[in-house]
Design an enzyme around this catalytic site. Structure first.
Site, short mmCIF file in Angstrom:
data_model
loop_
_atom_site.label_atom_id
_atom_site.label_comp_id
_atom_site.label_asym_id
_atom_site.label_seq_id
_atom_site.Cartn_x
_atom_site.Cartn_y
_atom_site.Cartn_z
N LYS A 1 -3.94 5.84 -3.30
CA LYS A 1 -4.78 6.79 -2.64
C LYS A 1 -5.00 7.93 -3.56
CE LYS A 1 -3.76 4.93 2.11
NZ LYS A 1 -2.42 4.12 1.74
N ASP B 1 0.96 -1.25 0.03
CA ASP B 1 -0.14 0.06 -0.11
C ASP B 1 0.99 1.20 -0.10
OD1 ASP B 1 -2.42 1.46 0.60
OD2 ASP B 1 -1.36 2.42 2.26
N TYR C 1 2.37 10.16 1.18
CA TYR C 1 3.54 9.74 2.03
C TYR C 1 4.81 10.40 1.29
CZ TYR C 1 0.37 6.34 3.79
OH TYR C 1 -0.91 5.68 4.09
#
Length: 346
Positions: A91, A60, A65
């Site tokens: 995401k 993931d 990030y």
């Protein structure tokens, strides 16, 4: 649906009813994005390689990030492996543009890339973010797409505005279009609060949700509402944050972070009690913390972050370590575990 194997790490559970199957242990990439401490590129790739060698096949990531750094690193690592042998999620909800103001460090990223976020949950924003992620990863086929950090915890009073982008601005419609076209196989949320998942389930047909914390050795309130609702609807939980940001990894002698902040005294005291029971039964606290949430039928995988090959191997060992049933009984007897919680059975 569960595929039984000899290893808890490599055991496969299906995401919703979409045919996507993830391994019991999976790798999250916030550490690869430099959360609290950065790492060299070679160390990031070596950590992904160690996960692969251990049998992990679900990875993931997110644009957030490291302000897109983690997606670059995950892509560099995974492109060397056969695409049909792993599951990948990323995401949407933030678009990243070149930074115009200095980064103040408040998000915890060390040495992030020079981009800043624009929240955008509209149809066009989600489709743009998805395409940007494909390019950063260098991988077209993304299996699971998650709406990132929607909810009151992140947005406060602005949440109603962003939620309207999902319901009236076409955000949910974009997810449905991507899923229906086969561009992704499953869709859902990636959040830190159960309420947002319940809200999404009321408005849209999600397959899964990456929930950071909220069902751990320290937190089980989601047994009141979220987890029963997920079971009833066939929504899979991808459980992140099993260590509650660190305090359950090393105990009270280690990292005293709890849910991204300093651990309050009552949490420290509860962790000390958990540690004491684990010590009596010869079980490392980290092993109990990783294995506990995986026992719940709604949980498809436990996502862990790792900063190094050594940390990755420690997590694998903790996830596979035999734990006597007496430990769970003792935790219940001492009021440290909700009586409704499903406990692991070796």
């Amino acid at each position: 649906m569960v595929e039984a194997t000899g290893s808890r790490v490599t055991q496969r559970r299906e995401i919703g009813k979409r045919g996507v199957k993830v391994t019991g242990l999976s790798l999250g990439s916030a550490p690869l994005g430099g959360i609290y401490h950065d790492m060299p590129d070679a160390q990031a790739i070596a950590t992904v390689d160690a996960a692969w060698d251990a049998g992990v096949r679900f990875f993931d990531t997110a644009p957030h990030y490291g302000h897109t750094k983690a997606e670059h690193r995950i892509g560099d690592a995974l492109r060397r492996y056969p695409r049909d042998q792993y599951v990948l999620s990323t995401k949407v909800g933030r678009r990243y543009v070149p930074r115009t103001t200095p980064y103040d460090g408040s998000e915890g990223w060390q040495d992030p890339l020079p981009f800043q976020a624009i929240y955008d949950y509209t149809r066009d924003g989600i489709l743009r973010s998805f395409e940007d992620s494909q390019q950063r990863l260098g991988i077209v086929d993304i299996d699971i797409l998650l709406i990132h950090d929607i909810g009151r915890v992140t947005h406060g009073e602005r949440n109603a505005h962003y939620w309207k982008q999902l319901t009236e601005g076409g955000g949910f419609r974009a997810l449905d279009e991507l899923r229906s076209s086969g561009a992704v196989k499953a869709v859902g949320l990636g959040v830190n609060e159960g309420a947002a998942i319940l809200d999404a389930m009321a408005d849209f047909d999600i397959d899964c949700a990456l929930l950071a914390g909220r069902y751990t050795l320290l937190e089980q309130a989601t047994l009141d509402d979220l987890l029963p609702a997920c079971e009833a609807r066939g929504v899979s939980i991808l459980l992140g944050g099993a260590f509650n940001s660190g305090i359950l990894a090393r105990g009270v002698q280690g990292d005293l972070k709890f849910n991204y902040g300093a651990a309050p005294q009552e949490v420290i005291e509860r962790v000390a009690r958990l540690e004491a029971v684990c010590r009596v039964h010869g079980v490392p606290l980290a092993a109990a913390a990783l294995q506990f949430p995986y026992a719940h039928p709604a949980v498809a995988t436990v996502l862990t972050g790792a900063r190094s090959v050594e940390e990755l191997r420690e997590n694998v060992a903790s996830f596979e370590r035999p734990i006597p049933a007496e430990l769970w009984t003792a935790l219940r007897d001492k009021g440290l575990l909700d009586l409704r919680a499903t406990v692991p059975k070796d």
